[in-house]
Design an enzyme around this catalytic site. Structure first.
Site, PDB file in Angstrom:
ATOM      1  N   HIS A 263     -20.652 -34.780  28.575  1.00 31.30           N
ATOM      2  CA  HIS A 263     -20.034 -35.032  29.881  1.00 31.30           C
ATOM      3  C   HIS A 263     -19.339 -33.768  30.394  1.00 31.30           C
ATOM      4  O   HIS A 263     -19.604 -33.300  31.512  1.00 31.30           O
ATOM      5  CB  HIS A 263     -19.030 -36.182  29.750  1.00 31.30           C
ATOM      6  CG  HIS A 263     -18.313 -36.523  31.007  1.00 31.30           C
ATOM      7  ND1 HIS A 263     -18.695 -37.569  31.820  1.00 31.30           N
ATOM      8  CD2 HIS A 263     -17.253 -35.954  31.634  1.00 31.30           C
ATOM      9  CE1 HIS A 263     -17.894 -37.620  32.873  1.00 31.30           C
ATOM     10  NE2 HIS A 263     -17.002 -36.648  32.783  1.00 31.30           N
ATOM     11  N   GLU A 264     -18.465 -33.218  29.561  1.00 32.95           N
ATOM     12  CA  GLU A 264     -17.694 -32.044  30.013  1.00 32.95           C
ATOM     13  C   GLU A 264     -18.598 -30.827  30.206  1.00 32.95           C
ATOM     14  O   GLU A 264     -18.362 -30.002  31.090  1.00 32.95           O
ATOM     15  CB  GLU A 264     -16.550 -31.737  29.040  1.00 32.95           C
ATOM     16  CG  GLU A 264     -15.526 -32.868  28.869  1.00 32.95           C
ATOM     17  CD  GLU A 264     -14.912 -33.386  30.171  1.00 32.95           C
ATOM     18  OE1 GLU A 264     -14.866 -32.629  31.168  1.00 32.95           O
ATOM     19  OE2 GLU A 264     -14.489 -34.566  30.207  1.00 32.95           O
ATOM     20  N   HIS A 267     -19.910 -30.911  33.652  1.00 34.14           N
ATOM     21  CA  HIS A 267     -18.941 -30.291  34.570  1.00 34.14           C
ATOM     22  C   HIS A 267     -19.012 -28.771  34.428  1.00 34.14           C
ATOM     23  O   HIS A 267     -18.974 -28.029  35.411  1.00 34.14           O
ATOM     24  CB  HIS A 267     -17.514 -30.738  34.225  1.00 34.14           C
ATOM     25  CG  HIS A 267     -17.166 -32.136  34.652  1.00 34.14           C
ATOM     26  ND1 HIS A 267     -17.240 -32.547  35.959  1.00 34.14           N
ATOM     27  CD2 HIS A 267     -16.706 -33.204  33.951  1.00 34.14           C
ATOM     28  CE1 HIS A 267     -16.840 -33.818  36.037  1.00 34.14           C
ATOM     29  NE2 HIS A 267     -16.525 -34.237  34.840  1.00 34.14           N
ATOM     30  N   GLU A 293     -18.525 -35.006  39.294  1.00 31.22           N
ATOM     31  CA  GLU A 293     -18.795 -36.097  38.348  1.00 31.22           C
ATOM     32  C   GLU A 293     -20.286 -36.434  38.292  1.00 31.22           C
ATOM     33  O   GLU A 293     -20.783 -36.884  37.255  1.00 31.22           O
ATOM     34  CB  GLU A 293     -17.963 -37.326  38.753  1.00 31.22           C
ATOM     35  CG  GLU A 293     -17.838 -38.380  37.684  1.00 31.22           C
ATOM     36  CD  GLU A 293     -17.025 -37.947  36.462  1.00 31.22           C
ATOM     37  OE1 GLU A 293     -16.394 -36.867  36.492  1.00 31.22           O
ATOM     38  OE2 GLU A 293     -17.033 -38.687  35.468  1.00 31.22           O
TER      39      GLU A 293
HETATM   40 ZN    ZN Z   1     -15.784 -36.144  34.420  1.00 32.95          ZN
END
Ligand code: ZN
Length: 499
Positions: A263-264, A267, A293
Protein backbone atom coordinates in the site's frame (compact mmCIF):
# COMPACT_ATOMS: atom_id res chain seq x y z
CA UNK A 1 14.75 37.40 -13.87
CA UNK A 2 11.18 37.45 -15.12
CA UNK A 3 8.33 37.87 -12.67
CA UNK A 4 7.51 34.18 -13.02
CA UNK A 5 11.11 33.17 -12.31
CA UNK A 6 11.17 35.37 -9.21
CA UNK A 7 7.85 33.93 -8.13
CA UNK A 8 9.13 30.38 -8.58
CA UNK A 9 12.32 31.16 -6.64
CA UNK A 10 10.16 32.36 -3.76
CA UNK A 11 7.82 29.39 -4.08
CA UNK A 12 10.77 27.02 -4.05
CA UNK A 13 12.01 28.36 -0.70
CA UNK A 14 8.56 27.67 0.73
CA UNK A 15 8.57 24.21 -0.80
CA UNK A 16 12.04 23.37 0.56
CA UNK A 17 11.10 24.49 4.07
CA UNK A 18 8.00 22.30 3.78
CA UNK A 19 10.25 19.37 2.89
CA UNK A 20 12.42 20.06 5.94
CA UNK A 21 9.27 20.07 8.06
CA UNK A 22 8.27 16.74 6.53
CA UNK A 23 11.58 15.22 7.71
CA UNK A 24 10.74 16.38 11.24
CA UNK A 25 7.29 14.81 10.98
CA UNK A 26 8.70 11.54 9.62
CA UNK A 27 11.30 11.45 12.40
CA UNK A 28 8.63 12.07 15.02
CA UNK A 29 6.71 9.00 13.95
CA UNK A 30 9.71 6.74 13.36
CA UNK A 31 12.59 7.60 15.70
CA UNK A 32 11.96 10.57 18.01
CA UNK A 33 11.92 9.63 21.72
CA UNK A 34 8.41 9.75 23.17
CA UNK A 35 9.31 12.71 25.41
CA UNK A 36 10.49 14.87 22.51
CA UNK A 37 6.98 15.77 21.41
CA UNK A 38 6.75 19.27 22.89
CA UNK A 39 10.04 20.45 21.38
CA UNK A 40 9.14 18.92 18.02
CA UNK A 41 5.73 20.63 18.04
CA UNK A 42 7.42 24.01 18.51
CA UNK A 43 10.00 23.35 15.78
CA UNK A 44 7.43 22.40 13.18
CA UNK A 45 5.00 25.13 14.21
CA UNK A 46 7.70 27.78 13.71
CA UNK A 47 8.60 26.44 10.25
CA UNK A 48 4.90 26.34 9.34
CA UNK A 49 4.52 29.95 10.45
CA UNK A 50 7.56 31.14 8.49
CA UNK A 51 6.52 29.31 5.29
CA UNK A 52 2.95 30.55 5.56
CA UNK A 53 4.15 34.13 6.07
CA UNK A 54 6.52 33.87 3.12
CA UNK A 55 3.92 32.40 0.79
CA UNK A 56 1.08 34.75 1.72
CA UNK A 57 3.16 37.94 1.94
CA UNK A 58 2.55 40.99 -0.26
CA UNK A 59 5.70 40.45 -2.41
CA UNK A 60 4.43 36.96 -3.36
CA UNK A 61 1.00 38.37 -4.24
CA UNK A 62 2.58 41.19 -6.26
CA UNK A 63 4.83 38.81 -8.19
CA UNK A 64 1.92 36.48 -8.87
CA UNK A 65 -0.23 39.31 -10.19
CA UNK A 66 2.65 40.61 -12.34
CA UNK A 67 3.41 37.15 -13.75
CA UNK A 68 -0.29 36.67 -14.56
CA UNK A 69 -0.23 40.02 -16.33
CA UNK A 70 2.87 38.97 -18.36
CA UNK A 71 1.12 35.75 -19.27
CA UNK A 72 -2.17 37.31 -20.42
CA UNK A 73 -3.31 35.93 -23.75
CA UNK A 74 -0.83 33.06 -23.82
CA UNK A 75 -1.84 29.44 -24.41
CA UNK A 76 -3.85 28.11 -21.45
CA UNK A 77 -2.23 24.71 -21.98
CA UNK A 78 1.31 26.10 -21.67
CA UNK A 79 3.37 25.11 -18.67
CA UNK A 80 3.59 28.72 -17.46
CA UNK A 81 -0.20 29.01 -17.50
CA UNK A 82 -0.54 25.72 -15.64
CA UNK A 83 1.95 26.85 -12.99
CA UNK A 84 0.13 30.15 -12.54
CA UNK A 85 -3.28 28.45 -12.20
CA UNK A 86 -2.03 26.20 -9.41
CA UNK A 87 -0.16 29.03 -7.73
CA UNK A 88 -3.23 31.29 -7.81
CA UNK A 89 -5.41 28.61 -6.25
CA UNK A 90 -2.89 27.92 -3.48
CA UNK A 91 -2.26 31.60 -2.85
CA UNK A 92 -5.95 32.47 -2.63
CA UNK A 93 -6.56 29.58 -0.22
CA UNK A 94 -3.58 30.28 2.01
CA UNK A 95 -4.15 34.02 2.25
CA UNK A 96 -7.59 33.31 3.70
CA UNK A 97 -5.91 31.63 6.68
CA UNK A 98 -4.36 33.83 9.38
CA UNK A 99 -0.81 32.82 10.24
CA UNK A 100 -1.62 32.36 13.93
CA UNK A 101 -4.24 29.75 12.96
CA UNK A 102 -1.79 27.85 10.75
CA UNK A 103 0.80 27.86 13.50
CA UNK A 104 -1.73 26.80 16.16
CA UNK A 105 -3.04 23.93 14.02
CA UNK A 106 0.47 22.63 13.42
CA UNK A 107 1.45 22.90 17.08
CA UNK A 108 -1.74 21.33 18.46
CA UNK A 109 -1.69 18.44 16.02
CA UNK A 110 1.95 17.68 16.81
CA UNK A 111 1.23 17.82 20.56
CA UNK A 112 -1.84 15.68 20.05
CA UNK A 113 0.18 12.85 18.53
CA UNK A 114 1.79 11.74 21.78
CA UNK A 115 -1.47 12.27 23.69
CA UNK A 116 -3.28 10.06 21.20
CA UNK A 117 -0.56 7.37 21.35
CA UNK A 118 -0.93 7.22 25.15
CA UNK A 119 -4.74 7.37 25.08
CA UNK A 120 -4.86 4.52 22.59
CA UNK A 121 -2.34 2.46 24.54
CA UNK A 122 -4.26 2.97 27.80
CA UNK A 123 -7.67 2.73 26.12
CA UNK A 124 -8.55 6.07 27.73
CA UNK A 125 -10.71 8.30 25.54
CA UNK A 126 -11.15 10.92 28.30
CA UNK A 127 -7.48 11.96 28.12
CA UNK A 128 -7.78 12.51 24.35
CA UNK A 129 -11.18 14.28 24.35
CA UNK A 130 -9.96 17.82 25.29
CA UNK A 131 -7.29 17.67 22.57
CA UNK A 132 -9.80 16.54 19.98
CA UNK A 133 -12.11 19.37 21.01
CA UNK A 134 -9.27 21.88 20.59
CA UNK A 135 -8.44 20.55 17.13
CA UNK A 136 -12.10 20.62 16.10
CA UNK A 137 -12.37 24.24 17.19
CA UNK A 138 -9.32 25.08 15.10
CA UNK A 139 -10.51 23.29 11.94
CA UNK A 140 -13.94 24.88 12.32
CA UNK A 141 -12.21 28.25 12.39
CA UNK A 142 -10.23 27.15 9.35
CA UNK A 143 -13.44 26.27 7.49
CA UNK A 144 -14.95 29.66 8.37
CA UNK A 145 -11.88 31.43 7.01
CA UNK A 146 -11.90 29.40 3.78
CA UNK A 147 -15.63 29.78 3.24
CA UNK A 148 -18.27 27.25 2.14
CA UNK A 149 -21.77 27.06 0.74
CA UNK A 150 -23.51 24.13 2.39
CA UNK A 151 -21.45 22.85 5.29
CA UNK A 152 -18.11 23.76 6.91
CA UNK A 153 -17.09 20.18 6.20
CA UNK A 154 -16.89 21.01 2.47
CA UNK A 155 -14.20 23.62 3.07
CA UNK A 156 -12.07 20.98 4.84
CA UNK A 157 -12.69 18.22 2.27
CA UNK A 158 -11.71 20.60 -0.53
CA UNK A 159 -8.21 20.90 1.00
CA UNK A 160 -7.65 17.20 0.33
CA UNK A 161 -9.82 16.59 -2.72
CA UNK A 162 -10.13 19.86 -4.65
CA UNK A 163 -13.59 20.29 -6.11
CA UNK A 164 -15.26 17.45 -4.19
CA UNK A 165 -18.20 18.27 -1.92
CA UNK A 166 -19.55 16.10 0.88
CA UNK A 167 -22.74 15.62 -1.15
CA UNK A 168 -20.58 14.14 -3.97
CA UNK A 169 -18.85 11.85 -1.49
CA UNK A 170 -22.23 10.76 -0.12
CA UNK A 171 -23.30 9.86 -3.69
CA UNK A 172 -20.23 7.64 -4.13
CA UNK A 173 -21.09 5.80 -0.92
CA UNK A 174 -24.75 5.46 -1.94
CA UNK A 175 -23.75 3.94 -5.26
CA UNK A 176 -21.44 1.30 -3.81
CA UNK A 177 -23.47 0.33 -0.72
CA UNK A 178 -25.90 -2.06 -2.51
CA UNK A 179 -23.02 -4.05 -4.09
CA UNK A 180 -21.27 -4.32 -0.72
CA UNK A 181 -24.51 -5.46 0.94
CA UNK A 182 -25.13 -8.12 -1.67
CA UNK A 183 -21.57 -9.52 -1.39
CA UNK A 184 -21.88 -9.56 2.41
CA UNK A 185 -25.13 -11.52 2.10
CA UNK A 186 -23.28 -14.14 0.02
CA UNK A 187 -20.44 -14.20 2.54
CA UNK A 188 -22.88 -14.89 5.36
CA UNK A 189 -24.50 -17.70 3.38
CA UNK A 190 -21.15 -19.43 2.70
CA UNK A 191 -19.03 -21.47 5.15
CA UNK A 192 -16.38 -19.24 6.72
CA UNK A 193 -12.97 -19.22 5.01
CA UNK A 194 -10.20 -20.45 7.30
CA UNK A 195 -7.50 -17.76 7.40
CA UNK A 196 -5.67 -19.15 10.44
CA UNK A 197 -2.70 -19.86 8.15
CA UNK A 198 -2.04 -16.11 8.11
CA UNK A 199 -1.80 -16.18 11.93
CA UNK A 200 1.11 -18.57 12.17
CA UNK A 201 4.51 -17.27 13.30
CA UNK A 202 6.21 -15.11 10.67
CA UNK A 203 9.45 -13.64 12.08
CA UNK A 204 9.74 -9.89 11.72
CA UNK A 205 13.05 -9.74 9.84
CA UNK A 206 11.82 -12.12 7.15
CA UNK A 207 8.52 -10.23 6.85
CA UNK A 208 10.34 -6.96 6.23
CA UNK A 209 12.76 -8.55 3.76
CA UNK A 210 9.93 -10.23 1.82
CA UNK A 211 7.84 -7.04 1.69
CA UNK A 212 10.80 -5.06 0.37
CA UNK A 213 11.54 -7.70 -2.24
CA UNK A 214 7.93 -7.53 -3.46
CA UNK A 215 7.75 -3.74 -3.72
CA UNK A 216 11.15 -3.55 -5.39
CA UNK A 217 9.70 -5.90 -8.01
CA UNK A 218 6.61 -3.70 -8.41
CA UNK A 219 8.80 -0.66 -9.04
CA UNK A 220 9.48 1.13 -5.74
CA UNK A 221 12.96 2.64 -6.04
CA UNK A 222 15.03 2.10 -2.88
CA UNK A 223 17.77 4.31 -4.27
CA UNK A 224 15.27 7.14 -3.84
CA UNK A 225 13.33 5.74 -0.92
CA UNK A 226 13.51 3.74 2.28
CA UNK A 227 11.23 1.87 4.65
CA UNK A 228 11.06 2.16 8.45
CA UNK A 229 8.63 1.05 11.14
CA UNK A 230 5.86 3.29 12.54
CA UNK A 231 2.85 2.85 14.83
CA UNK A 232 0.53 4.02 12.08
CA UNK A 233 2.07 3.35 8.64
CA UNK A 234 2.31 6.27 6.21
CA UNK A 235 4.33 7.52 3.26
CA UNK A 236 5.94 10.89 3.04
CA UNK A 237 7.51 12.19 -0.12
CA UNK A 238 10.19 14.61 1.00
CA UNK A 239 11.11 15.02 -2.64
CA UNK A 240 10.63 12.78 -5.68
CA UNK A 241 14.24 11.66 -5.04
CA UNK A 242 13.66 10.84 -1.35
CA UNK A 243 10.45 9.03 -0.48
CA UNK A 244 9.91 7.44 2.95
CA UNK A 245 7.49 4.60 3.48
CA UNK A 246 6.72 2.93 6.81
CA UNK A 247 5.20 -0.33 7.94
CA UNK A 248 4.00 -2.10 11.07
CA UNK A 249 4.85 -5.72 11.72
CA UNK A 250 2.79 -8.29 13.61
CA UNK A 251 4.52 -11.65 13.82
CA UNK A 252 1.18 -13.47 14.07
CA UNK A 253 -0.64 -11.63 11.26
CA UNK A 254 1.11 -11.78 7.91
CA UNK A 255 -1.05 -9.28 5.94
CA UNK A 256 -0.34 -6.38 8.34
CA UNK A 257 3.19 -5.65 7.16
CA UNK A 258 3.05 -7.20 3.69
CA UNK A 259 -0.14 -5.59 2.40
CA UNK A 260 0.77 -2.40 4.28
CA UNK A 261 4.14 -2.24 2.54
CA UNK A 262 2.52 -2.70 -0.87
CA UNK A 263 0.00 0.00 0.00
CA UNK A 264 2.61 2.54 1.08
CA UNK A 265 4.86 1.64 -1.85
CA UNK A 266 1.94 2.52 -4.12
CA UNK A 267 1.89 5.97 -2.53
CA UNK A 268 5.67 6.03 -2.80
CA UNK A 269 5.79 5.18 -6.50
CA UNK A 270 3.42 8.07 -7.15
CA UNK A 271 5.75 10.42 -5.26
CA UNK A 272 8.76 9.03 -7.14
CA UNK A 273 6.97 9.41 -10.47
CA UNK A 274 6.71 13.19 -10.89
CA UNK A 275 8.53 14.72 -13.85
CA UNK A 276 12.09 15.96 -13.14
CA UNK A 277 11.34 19.07 -15.23
CA UNK A 278 8.57 19.96 -12.76
CA UNK A 279 11.04 20.15 -9.84
CA UNK A 280 10.74 23.48 -8.05
CA UNK A 281 7.28 24.17 -9.44
CA UNK A 282 3.89 23.39 -7.88
CA UNK A 283 3.15 20.98 -10.77
CA UNK A 284 5.39 18.17 -9.52
CA UNK A 285 3.20 16.94 -6.70
CA UNK A 286 0.03 14.96 -6.06
CA UNK A 287 -3.21 16.28 -7.51
CA UNK A 288 -5.34 15.06 -4.60
CA UNK A 289 -5.44 12.53 -1.82
CA UNK A 290 -8.04 10.50 -3.70
CA UNK A 291 -5.57 10.06 -6.55
CA UNK A 292 -2.86 9.26 -4.02
CA UNK A 293 -5.01 6.56 -2.50
CA UNK A 294 -5.91 5.19 -5.93
CA UNK A 295 -2.22 4.39 -6.40
CA UNK A 296 -1.80 2.71 -3.02
CA UNK A 297 -4.93 0.62 -3.30
CA UNK A 298 -4.13 -0.40 -6.87
CA UNK A 299 -0.88 -2.06 -5.77
CA UNK A 300 -2.18 -3.32 -2.44
CA UNK A 301 -5.45 -4.83 -3.66
CA UNK A 302 -5.99 -4.93 -7.40
CA UNK A 303 -2.47 -6.33 -7.84
CA UNK A 304 -1.47 -7.56 -4.38
CA UNK A 305 -4.58 -9.63 -3.70
CA UNK A 306 -4.89 -11.01 -7.22
CA UNK A 307 -4.53 -14.61 -8.38
CA UNK A 308 -1.80 -13.72 -10.91
CA UNK A 309 0.31 -12.00 -8.27
CA UNK A 310 0.14 -14.97 -5.91
CA UNK A 311 0.77 -17.48 -8.71
CA UNK A 312 4.17 -15.86 -8.91
CA UNK A 313 4.84 -14.90 -5.30
CA UNK A 314 3.31 -17.74 -3.27
CA UNK A 315 6.23 -20.16 -3.89
CA UNK A 316 8.59 -17.31 -2.95
CA UNK A 317 6.61 -16.61 0.22
CA UNK A 318 6.78 -20.29 1.18
CA UNK A 319 10.55 -20.23 0.61
CA UNK A 320 10.94 -17.03 2.67
CA UNK A 321 9.36 -18.72 5.73
CA UNK A 322 10.77 -22.26 5.65
CA UNK A 323 8.33 -24.86 6.90
CA UNK A 324 5.60 -22.39 7.89
CA UNK A 325 3.30 -22.76 4.87
CA UNK A 326 4.36 -26.17 3.49
CA UNK A 327 0.93 -27.68 4.11
CA UNK A 328 -1.02 -24.74 2.64
CA UNK A 329 -1.96 -24.80 -1.05
CA UNK A 330 -1.95 -21.71 -3.27
CA UNK A 331 -5.75 -21.95 -3.58
CA UNK A 332 -6.14 -22.00 0.22
CA UNK A 333 -3.78 -19.09 0.63
CA UNK A 334 -5.50 -17.01 -2.07
CA UNK A 335 -8.85 -17.46 -0.33
CA UNK A 336 -7.35 -16.63 3.06
CA UNK A 337 -5.76 -13.39 1.84
CA UNK A 338 -9.13 -12.39 0.33
CA UNK A 339 -11.34 -13.45 3.20
CA UNK A 340 -14.25 -11.09 3.80
CA UNK A 341 -15.19 -10.61 7.42
CA UNK A 342 -16.56 -7.54 9.14
CA UNK A 343 -13.90 -6.49 11.66
CA UNK A 344 -13.00 -3.67 14.03
CA UNK A 345 -9.85 -2.17 12.53
CA UNK A 346 -10.03 -0.16 9.29
CA UNK A 347 -6.43 -0.71 8.18
CA UNK A 348 -6.88 -4.47 8.49
CA UNK A 349 -10.29 -4.56 6.79
CA UNK A 350 -10.90 -6.63 3.67
CA UNK A 351 -11.65 -4.96 0.34
CA UNK A 352 -15.41 -5.38 0.68
CA UNK A 353 -16.03 -3.97 4.15
CA UNK A 354 -13.28 -1.32 3.93
CA UNK A 355 -15.53 1.38 2.54
CA UNK A 356 -18.02 0.89 5.38
CA UNK A 357 -15.25 1.82 7.82
CA UNK A 358 -14.62 4.97 5.80
CA UNK A 359 -18.31 5.80 5.48
CA UNK A 360 -18.89 5.77 9.24
CA UNK A 361 -15.85 7.99 9.86
CA UNK A 362 -17.07 10.42 7.19
CA UNK A 363 -20.51 10.62 8.80
CA UNK A 364 -19.13 11.04 12.32
CA UNK A 365 -16.51 13.65 11.53
CA UNK A 366 -19.04 15.65 9.52
CA UNK A 367 -21.31 15.69 12.56
CA UNK A 368 -18.39 16.69 14.81
CA UNK A 369 -17.50 19.59 12.52
CA UNK A 370 -21.11 20.70 12.16
CA UNK A 371 -21.53 20.52 15.94
CA UNK A 372 -24.37 17.99 15.90
CA UNK A 373 -22.22 15.43 17.72
CA UNK A 374 -20.37 16.35 20.93
CA UNK A 375 -16.87 15.00 21.48
CA UNK A 376 -17.92 13.32 24.73
CA UNK A 377 -20.55 11.34 22.83
CA UNK A 378 -18.15 10.13 20.14
CA UNK A 379 -17.37 6.68 21.63
CA UNK A 380 -21.06 5.76 21.88
CA UNK A 381 -21.81 7.14 18.43
CA UNK A 382 -18.84 5.24 17.02
CA UNK A 383 -19.88 1.97 18.60
CA UNK A 384 -23.44 2.38 17.34
CA UNK A 385 -22.20 2.90 13.76
CA UNK A 386 -19.96 -0.17 13.93
CA UNK A 387 -22.97 -2.18 15.07
CA UNK A 388 -25.15 -0.71 12.32
CA UNK A 389 -22.71 -1.10 9.39
CA UNK A 390 -20.57 -4.05 10.41
CA UNK A 391 -22.82 -5.86 12.87
CA UNK A 392 -20.22 -6.16 15.60
CA UNK A 393 -19.71 -4.91 19.16
CA UNK A 394 -16.71 -2.70 19.93
CA UNK A 395 -14.91 -4.01 23.02
CA UNK A 396 -12.71 -0.95 23.65
CA UNK A 397 -12.11 2.59 22.43
CA UNK A 398 -8.57 1.56 21.49
CA UNK A 399 -10.16 -0.73 18.91
CA UNK A 400 -12.86 1.86 18.29
CA UNK A 401 -12.72 5.62 17.94
CA UNK A 402 -9.07 5.86 19.06
CA UNK A 403 -7.69 3.52 16.40
CA UNK A 404 -6.84 6.02 13.65
CA UNK A 405 -4.14 8.68 13.74
CA UNK A 406 -6.04 11.17 11.52
CA UNK A 407 -8.11 13.19 13.95
CA UNK A 408 -5.14 13.62 16.31
CA UNK A 409 -3.17 14.99 13.37
CA UNK A 410 -5.89 17.55 12.62
CA UNK A 411 -6.75 15.61 9.44
CA UNK A 412 -10.49 16.12 9.51
CA UNK A 413 -12.31 15.93 6.18
CA UNK A 414 -9.71 13.49 4.92
CA UNK A 415 -11.44 10.10 5.23
CA UNK A 416 -13.71 10.27 2.14
CA UNK A 417 -10.59 10.46 -0.04
CA UNK A 418 -9.90 6.82 0.89
CA UNK A 419 -13.10 5.70 -0.76
CA UNK A 420 -12.65 8.04 -3.72
CA UNK A 421 -9.23 6.42 -4.17
CA UNK A 422 -10.53 2.88 -3.86
CA UNK A 423 -13.18 3.54 -6.48
CA UNK A 424 -10.73 5.39 -8.71
CA UNK A 425 -8.16 2.57 -8.56
CA UNK A 426 -10.62 0.28 -10.34
CA UNK A 427 -11.47 2.88 -12.96
CA UNK A 428 -7.80 3.63 -13.71
CA UNK A 429 -6.96 -0.07 -13.86
CA UNK A 430 -9.74 -0.69 -16.39
CA UNK A 431 -8.61 2.29 -18.46
CA UNK A 432 -5.02 1.04 -18.47
CA UNK A 433 -6.20 -2.40 -19.63
CA UNK A 434 -8.39 -0.93 -22.36
CA UNK A 435 -5.66 1.35 -23.68
CA UNK A 436 -2.61 -0.91 -23.50
CA UNK A 437 -2.20 -3.79 -25.95
CA UNK A 438 -0.65 -6.79 -24.24
CA UNK A 439 -1.26 -5.52 -20.71
CA UNK A 440 -3.81 -8.22 -19.89
CA UNK A 441 -1.27 -10.91 -20.85
CA UNK A 442 1.47 -9.17 -18.87
CA UNK A 443 -0.75 -9.10 -15.81
CA UNK A 444 -1.57 -12.81 -16.24
CA UNK A 445 2.20 -13.31 -16.05
CA UNK A 446 2.55 -10.96 -13.05
CA UNK A 447 4.58 -8.49 -15.09
CA UNK A 448 3.52 -5.00 -14.00
CA UNK A 449 6.02 -2.90 -15.92
CA UNK A 450 3.45 -1.65 -18.42
CA UNK A 451 0.85 -1.05 -15.71
CA UNK A 452 3.26 1.19 -13.80
CA UNK A 453 4.22 2.84 -17.10
CA UNK A 454 0.58 3.70 -17.81
CA UNK A 455 0.20 5.17 -14.30
CA UNK A 456 3.38 7.17 -14.79
CA UNK A 457 2.15 8.66 -18.08
CA UNK A 458 -1.47 9.23 -17.14
CA UNK A 459 -1.39 9.95 -13.41
CA UNK A 460 2.12 10.64 -12.09
CA UNK A 461 3.57 12.84 -14.83
CA UNK A 462 0.58 15.24 -15.05
CA UNK A 463 1.10 16.09 -11.35
CA UNK A 464 -1.16 19.04 -10.54
CA UNK A 465 -1.66 20.28 -14.12
CA UNK A 466 -5.39 19.51 -14.04
CA UNK A 467 -8.04 19.37 -11.36
CA UNK A 468 -8.69 15.82 -10.07
CA UNK A 469 -11.94 15.27 -11.97
CA UNK A 470 -10.37 16.68 -15.17
CA UNK A 471 -7.50 14.26 -14.77
CA UNK A 472 -9.92 11.33 -14.44
CA UNK A 473 -11.54 12.35 -17.75
CA UNK A 474 -8.20 12.74 -19.50
CA UNK A 475 -6.86 9.42 -18.25
CA UNK A 476 -10.01 7.32 -18.64
CA UNK A 477 -11.87 9.15 -21.44
CA UNK A 478 -14.87 9.05 -19.11
CA UNK A 479 -16.11 10.91 -16.05
CA UNK A 480 -15.41 9.62 -12.54
CA UNK A 481 -17.55 6.56 -11.95
CA UNK A 482 -18.01 3.84 -9.34
CA UNK A 483 -19.17 1.29 -11.95
CA UNK A 484 -15.72 -0.28 -12.59
CA UNK A 485 -15.23 -0.73 -8.85
CA UNK A 486 -18.66 -2.32 -8.39
CA UNK A 487 -17.95 -4.66 -11.32
CA UNK A 488 -14.52 -5.53 -9.91
CA UNK A 489 -15.86 -6.37 -6.45
CA UNK A 490 -18.84 -8.28 -7.77
CA UNK A 491 -16.78 -10.43 -10.18
CA UNK A 492 -13.91 -11.13 -7.83
CA UNK A 493 -15.91 -11.91 -4.71
CA UNK A 494 -18.64 -13.66 -6.71
CA UNK A 495 -15.94 -16.16 -7.74
CA UNK A 496 -14.51 -16.52 -4.24
CA UNK A 497 -17.87 -16.83 -2.52
CA UNK A 498 -19.80 -18.65 -5.26
CA UNK A 499 -21.64 -16.36 -7.68
ZN1 ZN B 1 -3.06 5.21 1.84
Amino acid sequence: MSNLEQLLARYNDVRLLGQANAVLGWDQQCYMPHGGGAARATQTAVISRITHEMFTSTPTGDLLAAAEQDNTGSDAASKDAQILRVMRRDYDQETKLPTDLVEALTRESMLAHEIWVDARKNDDFKTFAPTLQKLLDLVRRQADCLGYEETPYDALLDRYEPGLKSSDAAKVFDSIKPAIASILAKVRATPEIDDSVLRRVFPEAQQIAFGEKVVRYLGFDFNHGRQDKAVHPFCTGLDRTDVRITTRVEENWLPCALMGTMHEAGHGMYEQGFLPEDDGTPLGSAVSLGFHESQSRLWENTVGRSQAFWNKFYPELQAAFPGVLDDVSLAQFYKAINKVQPSLIRVEADEVTYNLHVLMRFELEKQLVEGTLAVKDLPDAWNAKVKEYLGIDVPSNAQGCLQDVHWSAGLIGYFPTYSVGTVLAAQLYDAALAQTPGLATDIENADYTQLLGWMRTNVHHPGRRYLPMELVERACNAPFSAEPYIAYLTTKYGAIYGA
